[in-house]
Design a protein around this motif. Structure first.
Motif, PDB file in Angstrom:
ATOM      1  N   ALA A 122       0.814  -1.216   0.000  1.00  0.00           N
ATOM      2  CA  ALA A 122       0.000   0.000   0.000  1.00  0.00           C
ATOM      3  C   ALA A 122       0.850   1.269   0.000  1.00  0.00           C
ATOM      4  CB  ALA A 122      -0.947   0.014   1.195  1.00  0.00           C
ATOM      5  N   LEU A 123       2.146   1.141   0.228  1.00  0.00           N
ATOM      6  CA  LEU A 123       3.023   2.306   0.231  1.00  0.00           C
ATOM      7  C   LEU A 123       3.107   2.917  -1.159  1.00  0.00           C
ATOM      8  CD1 LEU A 123       6.199   1.524   2.391  1.00  0.00           C
ATOM      9  CD2 LEU A 123       4.509   3.310   2.775  1.00  0.00           C
ATOM     10  N   GLN A 124       3.058   4.249  -1.233  1.00  0.00           N
ATOM     11  CA  GLN A 124       3.129   4.915  -2.532  1.00  0.00           C
ATOM     12  C   GLN A 124       4.293   5.886  -2.646  1.00  0.00           C
ATOM     13  OE1 GLN A 124      -0.663   6.654  -3.540  1.00  0.00           O
ATOM     14  NE2 GLN A 124      -1.573   4.675  -3.987  1.00  0.00           N
ATOM     15  N   ASP A 125       4.464   6.754  -1.673  1.00  0.00           N
ATOM     16  CA  ASP A 125       5.529   7.756  -1.722  1.00  0.00           C
ATOM     17  C   ASP A 125       6.250   7.791  -0.377  1.00  0.00           C
ATOM     18  OD1 ASP A 125       4.936   9.166  -4.405  1.00  0.00           O
ATOM     19  OD2 ASP A 125       3.004   9.227  -3.364  1.00  0.00           O
ATOM     20  N   VAL A 126       7.586   7.742  -0.436  1.00  0.00           N
ATOM     21  CA  VAL A 126       8.376   7.708   0.785  1.00  0.00           C
ATOM     22  C   VAL A 126       9.496   8.735   0.689  1.00  0.00           C
ATOM     23  CG1 VAL A 126       9.709   6.267   2.350  1.00  0.00           C
ATOM     24  CG2 VAL A 126       7.898   5.242   0.989  1.00  0.00           C
ATOM     25  N   TYR A 127       9.731   9.438   1.793  1.00  0.00           N
ATOM     26  CA  TYR A 127      10.761  10.474   1.846  1.00  0.00           C
ATOM     27  C   TYR A 127      11.689  10.179   3.013  1.00  0.00           C
ATOM     28  CZ  TYR A 127      12.704  15.214   2.430  1.00  0.00           C
ATOM     29  OH  TYR A 127      13.523  16.293   2.570  1.00  0.00           O
ATOM     30  N   PHE A 128      12.980   9.982   2.709  1.00  0.00           N
ATOM     31  CA  PHE A 128      13.993   9.722   3.727  1.00  0.00           C
ATOM     32  C   PHE A 128      15.084  10.796   3.631  1.00  0.00           C
ATOM     33  CE2 PHE A 128      12.729   5.147   2.813  1.00  0.00           C
ATOM     34  CZ  PHE A 128      11.940   5.006   3.952  1.00  0.00           C
ATOM     35  N   PRO A 129      14.894  11.960   4.252  1.00  0.00           N
ATOM     36  CA  PRO A 129      15.821  13.076   4.042  1.00  0.00           C
ATOM     37  C   PRO A 129      17.208  12.891   4.617  1.00  0.00           C
ATOM     38  CG  PRO A 129      14.209  13.625   5.721  1.00  0.00           C
ATOM     39  CD  PRO A 129      13.762  12.326   5.118  1.00  0.00           C
ATOM     40  N   LEU A 139      12.762  -2.218   0.261  1.00  0.00           N
ATOM     41  CA  LEU A 139      11.426  -1.846  -0.213  1.00  0.00           C
ATOM     42  C   LEU A 139      11.033  -2.714  -1.403  1.00  0.00           C
ATOM     43  CD1 LEU A 139      12.500   1.655   0.415  1.00  0.00           C
ATOM     44  CD2 LEU A 139      10.098   1.222   0.863  1.00  0.00           C
ATOM     45  N   TYR A 140      11.396  -3.955  -1.340  1.00  0.00           N
ATOM     46  CA  TYR A 140      11.131  -4.905  -2.428  1.00  0.00           C
ATOM     47  C   TYR A 140       9.653  -5.324  -2.429  1.00  0.00           C
ATOM     48  CZ  TYR A 140      12.160  -8.972  -5.438  1.00  0.00           C
ATOM     49  OH  TYR A 140      12.219  -9.890  -6.459  1.00  0.00           O
ATOM     50  N   LYS A 141       9.109  -5.487  -3.603  1.00  0.00           N
ATOM     51  CA  LYS A 141       7.714  -5.919  -3.773  1.00  0.00           C
ATOM     52  C   LYS A 141       6.705  -4.938  -3.158  1.00  0.00           C
ATOM     53  CE  LYS A 141       7.837 -10.241  -2.344  1.00  0.00           C
ATOM     54  NZ  LYS A 141       7.391 -11.634  -2.147  1.00  0.00           N
ATOM     55  N   CYS A 142       7.069  -3.665  -3.140  1.00  0.00           N
ATOM     56  CA  CYS A 142       6.111  -2.619  -2.779  1.00  0.00           C
ATOM     57  C   CYS A 142       5.454  -2.184  -4.088  1.00  0.00           C
ATOM     58  CB  CYS A 142       6.802  -1.460  -2.081  1.00  0.00           C
ATOM     59  SG  CYS A 142       7.523  -1.896  -0.486  1.00  0.00           S
ATOM     60  N   SER A 143       4.500  -2.943  -4.542  1.00  0.00           N
ATOM     61  CA  SER A 143       3.996  -2.848  -5.918  1.00  0.00           C
ATOM     62  C   SER A 143       3.316  -1.525  -6.248  1.00  0.00           C
ATOM     63  CB  SER A 143       3.037  -4.008  -6.201  1.00  0.00           C
ATOM     64  OG  SER A 143       2.000  -4.050  -5.236  1.00  0.00           O
ATOM     65  N   ALA A 144       2.836  -0.794  -5.229  1.00  0.00           N
ATOM     66  CA  ALA A 144       2.161   0.485  -5.474  1.00  0.00           C
ATOM     67  C   ALA A 144       3.112   1.673  -5.365  1.00  0.00           C
ATOM     68  CB  ALA A 144       1.002   0.668  -4.497  1.00  0.00           C
ATOM     69  N   LEU A 145       4.384   1.392  -5.117  1.00  0.00           N
ATOM     70  CA  LEU A 145       5.333   2.462  -4.857  1.00  0.00           C
ATOM     71  C   LEU A 145       5.528   3.349  -6.084  1.00  0.00           C
ATOM     72  CD1 LEU A 145       7.083   3.324  -2.429  1.00  0.00           C
ATOM     73  CD2 LEU A 145       8.981   2.061  -3.461  1.00  0.00           C
ATOM     74  N   LEU A 146       5.295   4.646  -5.902  1.00  0.00           N
ATOM     75  CA  LEU A 146       5.439   5.611  -6.991  1.00  0.00           C
ATOM     76  C   LEU A 146       6.778   6.335  -6.937  1.00  0.00           C
ATOM     77  CD1 LEU A 146       1.878   7.214  -6.910  1.00  0.00           C
ATOM     78  CD2 LEU A 146       2.720   5.448  -8.473  1.00  0.00           C
ATOM     79  N   SER A 147       7.238   6.654  -5.722  1.00  0.00           N
ATOM     80  CA  SER A 147       8.488   7.391  -5.622  1.00  0.00           C
ATOM     81  C   SER A 147       9.139   7.195  -4.259  1.00  0.00           C
ATOM     82  CB  SER A 147       8.255   8.888  -5.854  1.00  0.00           C
ATOM     83  OG  SER A 147       7.576   9.468  -4.756  1.00  0.00           O
TER      84      SER A 147
END
Length: 206
Positions: A122-129, A139-147
């Motif tokens: 269900a993860l889509q956008d992740v920010y790790f500053p 983050l393998y097989k995070c199929s909904a990941l956009l960015s």
């Protein structure tokens, strides 16, 4: 007006200082198994079955949660959000298989273990500053990941760590995935070597 906040944070100071009504969205400490070392808390697991849409507390016993141990929430489908400002590390498999995890907000996170978010569909956008290390298959097989957006401090990204799904018995780059990061860093190098679309958010002076 009612403010929704997460436990012991700056937001709590604000609403209490101004006598505003608020709802604490974090979960009771009793749900979690943890250890305390000085002023830091490491969550190692949880008790029983968590309620749906669980949000992990930012503080326990007045101390910040700074580490999530390996396997702590593996395959826990009740976790919906990780909102831990002072979190420093996430262990191997810590959130693997958390299929209802939709949001991760960890601005001070430094290291992510192997398979830490694998299968979080269900993860889509992740920010790790401030991230420095992302281990293999994180983050393998995070199929909904956009960015995924990485800060300038990143110095290590493991194999298949970002941007890959597993389809028809093969690891493939997620078609719409975008990696954002600083030019001429490990982030760009990883994107180039894995044929992942990369967009620079800043071009440092040479």
């Amino acid at each position: 007006c009612v403010f929704n906040i997460y436990g012991y944070t700056i937001a709590l100071d604000f609403v209490t200082d101004n006598d505003f009504n608020y709802t604490d969205l974090s979960m009771p400490e009793s749900y979690f198994v943890y250890t305390i070392n000085g002023d830091e808390v490491t969550i190692t697991g949880y008790n029983g079955t968590l309620p749906n849409n669980t949000v992990i507390p930012a503080m326990i016993q007045g101390k910040y949660v700074t580490h999530i141990a390996a396997d702590a929430f593996k395959n826990c489908t009740q976790i919906s959000e990780v909102n831990l400002t002072y979190l420093k590390s996430i262990g191997d498999n810590a959130f693997a298989g958390c299929t209802n995890l939709v949001r991760v907000n960890t601005s001070n996170l430094l290291t992510i273990g192997a398979n830490a978010f694998a299968g979080c569909t269900a993860l889509q956008d992740v920010y790790f500053p401030n991230i420095t290390e992302i281990k293999e298959y994180a983050l393998y097989k995070c199929s909904a990941l956009l960015s995924v957006t990485l800060g300038q401090s990143i110095n290590s990204i493991g194999e298949y760590a970002i941007g890959y799904d597993y389809i028809n018995n093969e690891s493939v780059v997620i078609p719409v995935f975008m990696l954002y990061g600083y030019a001429d860093t490990i982030a760009q190098e990883y994107a180039t070597s894995n044929n992942i679309t990369f967009e620079a958010i800043f071009n440092p002076l040479k």
